[in-house]
Design a protein around this motif. Sequence first.
Motif, PDB file in Angstrom:
ATOM      1  N   GLN A 215       0.952  -1.013   0.357  1.00 27.26           N
ATOM      2  CA  GLN A 215      -0.235  -0.453   0.177  1.00 27.26           C
ATOM      3  C   GLN A 215       1.191   0.890   0.248  1.00 27.26           C
ATOM      4  OE1 GLN A 215      -2.923  -0.469   3.217  1.00 27.26           O
ATOM      5  NE2 GLN A 215      -4.240  -2.241   2.291  1.00 27.26           N
ATOM      6  N   PRO A 216       1.269   1.632  -1.160  1.00 23.49           N
ATOM      7  CA  PRO A 216       1.988   2.772  -1.328  1.00 23.49           C
ATOM      8  C   PRO A 216       2.112   4.244  -1.131  1.00 23.49           C
ATOM      9  CG  PRO A 216       2.468   1.562  -3.316  1.00 23.49           C
ATOM     10  CD  PRO A 216       1.001   1.198  -1.862  1.00 23.49           C
ATOM     11  N   GLY A 217       0.384   4.485  -0.402  1.00 27.23           N
ATOM     12  CA  GLY A 217      -0.246   6.088  -0.970  1.00 27.23           C
ATOM     13  C   GLY A 217      -0.067   6.419   0.366  1.00 27.23           C
ATOM     14  N   GLY A 218       0.840   7.512  -0.241  1.00 26.19           N
ATOM     15  CA  GLY A 218       0.811   8.764   0.893  1.00 26.19           C
ATOM     16  C   GLY A 218       2.474   8.309   1.704  1.00 26.19           C
ATOM     17  N   LEU A 219       3.111   7.368   1.126  1.00 25.73           N
ATOM     18  CA  LEU A 219       4.766   7.346   2.137  1.00 25.73           C
ATOM     19  C   LEU A 219       5.944   8.124   1.559  1.00 25.73           C
ATOM     20  CD1 LEU A 219       4.710   3.475   1.796  1.00 25.73           C
ATOM     21  CD2 LEU A 219       4.730   4.381   3.830  1.00 25.73           C
ATOM     22  N   ASP A 220       6.334   8.302   2.023  1.00 26.44           N
ATOM     23  CA  ASP A 220       7.923   9.459   1.686  1.00 26.44           C
ATOM     24  C   ASP A 220       8.236   8.125   1.684  1.00 26.44           C
ATOM     25  OD1 ASP A 220       7.313  12.110   3.112  1.00 26.44           O
ATOM     26  OD2 ASP A 220       7.075  10.724   4.785  1.00 26.44           O
ATOM     27  N   VAL A 221       8.654   7.248   2.112  1.00 27.11           N
ATOM     28  CA  VAL A 221       9.904   6.525   1.280  1.00 27.11           C
ATOM     29  C   VAL A 221       8.623   5.216   1.186  1.00 27.11           C
ATOM     30  CG1 VAL A 221      11.808   5.372   2.929  1.00 27.11           C
ATOM     31  CG2 VAL A 221      11.920   7.208   3.417  1.00 27.11           C
ATOM     32  N   LEU A 222       9.987   4.132   0.586  1.00 25.47           N
ATOM     33  CA  LEU A 222       9.085   2.769   0.553  1.00 25.47           C
ATOM     34  C   LEU A 222      10.097   1.839   0.200  1.00 25.47           C
ATOM     35  CD1 LEU A 222       7.116   0.657   0.113  1.00 25.47           C
ATOM     36  CD2 LEU A 222       6.617   0.992  -2.274  1.00 25.47           C
ATOM     37  N   TYR A 223      10.599   0.601   1.350  1.00 27.21           N
ATOM     38  CA  TYR A 223      11.647   0.782   1.610  1.00 27.21           C
ATOM     39  C   TYR A 223      11.331  -1.198   0.941  1.00 27.21           C
ATOM     40  CZ  TYR A 223      16.430  -1.728   3.274  1.00 27.21           C
ATOM     41  OH  TYR A 223      17.485  -1.963   3.624  1.00 27.21           O
ATOM     42  N   MET A 224      11.468  -2.116  -0.484  1.00 31.76           N
ATOM     43  CA  MET A 224      10.951  -3.161  -0.860  1.00 31.76           C
ATOM     44  C   MET A 224      11.963  -3.907  -0.325  1.00 31.76           C
ATOM     45  SD  MET A 224       8.541  -2.314  -1.939  1.00 31.76           S
ATOM     46  CE  MET A 224       7.669  -3.717  -2.998  1.00 31.76           C
ATOM     47  N   ALA A 225      11.202  -5.353   0.470  1.00 29.08           N
ATOM     48  CA  ALA A 225      12.656  -5.630   1.173  1.00 29.08           C
ATOM     49  C   ALA A 225      13.331  -6.816  -0.149  1.00 29.08           C
ATOM     50  CB  ALA A 225      12.517  -5.900   2.832  1.00 29.08           C
ATOM     51  N   GLY A 226      11.837  -7.236  -0.172  1.00 27.27           N
ATOM     52  CA  GLY A 226      11.380  -8.117  -1.301  1.00 27.27           C
ATOM     53  C   GLY A 226      11.289  -9.582  -0.653  1.00 27.27           C
ATOM     54  N   ALA A 256       4.102  12.914  -4.970  1.00 26.97           N
ATOM     55  CA  ALA A 256       5.462  13.515  -5.343  1.00 26.97           C
ATOM     56  C   ALA A 256       7.050  14.006  -4.708  1.00 26.97           C
ATOM     57  CB  ALA A 256       4.620  14.674  -5.728  1.00 26.97           C
ATOM     58  N   GLY A 257       8.068  13.289  -4.652  1.00 23.27           N
ATOM     59  CA  GLY A 257       9.234  13.446  -3.989  1.00 23.27           C
ATOM     60  C   GLY A 257       9.302  12.538  -3.056  1.00 23.27           C
ATOM     61  N   SER A 258       8.600  11.383  -3.134  1.00 24.10           N
ATOM     62  CA  SER A 258       9.264   9.978  -2.094  1.00 24.10           C
ATOM     63  C   SER A 258       9.223   9.776  -3.429  1.00 24.10           C
ATOM     64  CB  SER A 258       7.604   9.390  -2.351  1.00 24.10           C
ATOM     65  OG  SER A 258       6.860   8.372  -3.215  1.00 24.10           O
ATOM     66  N   VAL A 259      10.879   8.590  -2.135  1.00 21.68           N
ATOM     67  CA  VAL A 259      11.409   7.277  -2.626  1.00 21.68           C
ATOM     68  C   VAL A 259      11.403   6.037  -2.412  1.00 21.68           C
ATOM     69  CG1 VAL A 259      13.380   9.266  -3.379  1.00 21.68           C
ATOM     70  CG2 VAL A 259      13.535   7.372  -0.855  1.00 21.68           C
ATOM     71  N   VAL A 260      11.777   4.797  -2.705  1.00 18.86           N
ATOM     72  CA  VAL A 260      11.780   3.428  -3.024  1.00 18.86           C
ATOM     73  C   VAL A 260      12.806   3.394  -3.158  1.00 18.86           C
ATOM     74  CG1 VAL A 260      11.418   1.618  -4.215  1.00 18.86           C
ATOM     75  CG2 VAL A 260       9.435   3.415  -4.475  1.00 18.86           C
ATOM     76  N   LEU A 261      13.607   2.882  -1.836  1.00 18.98           N
ATOM     77  CA  LEU A 261      14.482   1.765  -1.536  1.00 18.98           C
ATOM     78  C   LEU A 261      14.374   0.564  -1.840  1.00 18.98           C
ATOM     79  CD1 LEU A 261      14.902   4.844  -0.468  1.00 18.98           C
ATOM     80  CD2 LEU A 261      16.439   3.340   1.529  1.00 18.98           C
ATOM     81  N   CYS A 262      15.788  -0.005  -1.907  1.00 24.14           N
ATOM     82  CA  CYS A 262      15.906  -1.925  -1.538  1.00 24.14           C
ATOM     83  C   CYS A 262      17.100  -2.298  -1.921  1.00 24.14           C
ATOM     84  CB  CYS A 262      14.890  -2.280  -3.329  1.00 24.14           C
ATOM     85  SG  CYS A 262      15.565  -4.223  -3.543  1.00 24.14           S
ATOM     86  N   PRO A 263      17.098  -2.937  -1.034  1.00 23.86           N
ATOM     87  CA  PRO A 263      19.023  -2.925  -0.409  1.00 23.86           C
ATOM     88  C   PRO A 263      19.312  -3.932  -1.750  1.00 23.86           C
ATOM     89  CG  PRO A 263      17.608  -4.794   0.741  1.00 23.86           C
ATOM     90  CD  PRO A 263      16.149  -3.189   0.234  1.00 23.86           C
ATOM     91  N   LEU A 264      18.974  -4.748  -2.755  1.00 27.32           N
ATOM     92  CA  LEU A 264      19.063  -5.236  -3.931  1.00 27.32           C
ATOM     93  C   LEU A 264      19.857  -6.671  -2.766  1.00 27.32           C
ATOM     94  CD1 LEU A 264      20.483  -2.263  -5.674  1.00 27.32           C
ATOM     95  CD2 LEU A 264      18.011  -3.530  -6.342  1.00 27.32           C
TER      96      LEU A 264
END
Length: 302
Positions: A215-226, A256-264
């Motif tokens: 549920q990504p709506g409204g987040l500043d940071v979305l951390y996709m750990a997978g 707008a301005g939010s970022v998606v992170l992932c450790p890869l």
Amino acid sequence: MEGRVPPRHLFGIDSLTPEEILAILDAAEGLRSGTTTLARLDGRVCGLLFFQPSTRTRVGFEVAMKRLGGATVLVTEVKSGPDMGWAETVEDTVRVVADYCDVIVMRHADSEAVCRAMAGSRVPVINAGSGHEHHPTQALLDLFFIRRRLGRLDGLRVGVAGDLVASRAARSLVMALRHWPPAELRLMAPRGREMPQALLEGFDRHSITVSDRLQPGGLDVLYMAGLPHASDTARYPTEVRDGLTLTPGRAAELSAGSVVLCPLPRVDEIDLGVDASPHAGYFEQSADGLFVRMAVLARTLT
Ligand code: CP
């Protein structure tokens, strides 16, 4: 030994105070922006003991050490396995490597093994990822990237998605965020793979929300750990995996301005179509790891 200063090990992100974390981030930022330099590590040697596969962390530490003037030696073979003929304890391996090296960077499937290595080493040991629990330099580079892109660490709306039992990166980030409480901590995990409750102590209960879907709506940071093991449909049925995949359509829900992170490394948690999105920060985040690992090595050895 009496009078000996204990080595400056780094086991988990919770081994560092918030002031120590910020000092590392500031040193890394000085390097990135070219405004400061670090003490040289000419003539120093880093032993890279990687008993689990790694690309980013191993290469990151190796290049970081070399950029500071030092050298590295890589050890990947495990001598404690029953099939080696001459089984060796982790303590003995580390003791020998410590006689040749000034610092050890160690990855291991078992956090207890890293603890034992630290107890037996006369040189500092930096945990490069252990078990399901700890990945302190990943958490540092995650914090570094978040602060760089969003200008602060506290009061953010942070979502963390994936197998939150198995992801040491997600667990380490959440551990670190206790120092900078999020306005919302949205934990998105398959049922039965939720973040352990012990790691949520210290957070305002009202700031925590949970979901078994993305549920990504409204987040500043979305951390996709997978979710690991793409072929393990028994543990992660296809609908569970699909429900936790970031598609371009779901990325469009981000503010707008939010970022998606992932450790890869990425398995399939982020659709390739998201890479072109302005929210996609994961490769830049990974690149920042060099500055953070240079700062960690310099702090450890000077
Ligand atoms: N993020 C991370 O730890 O990647 P590696 O396993 O490639 O080191």
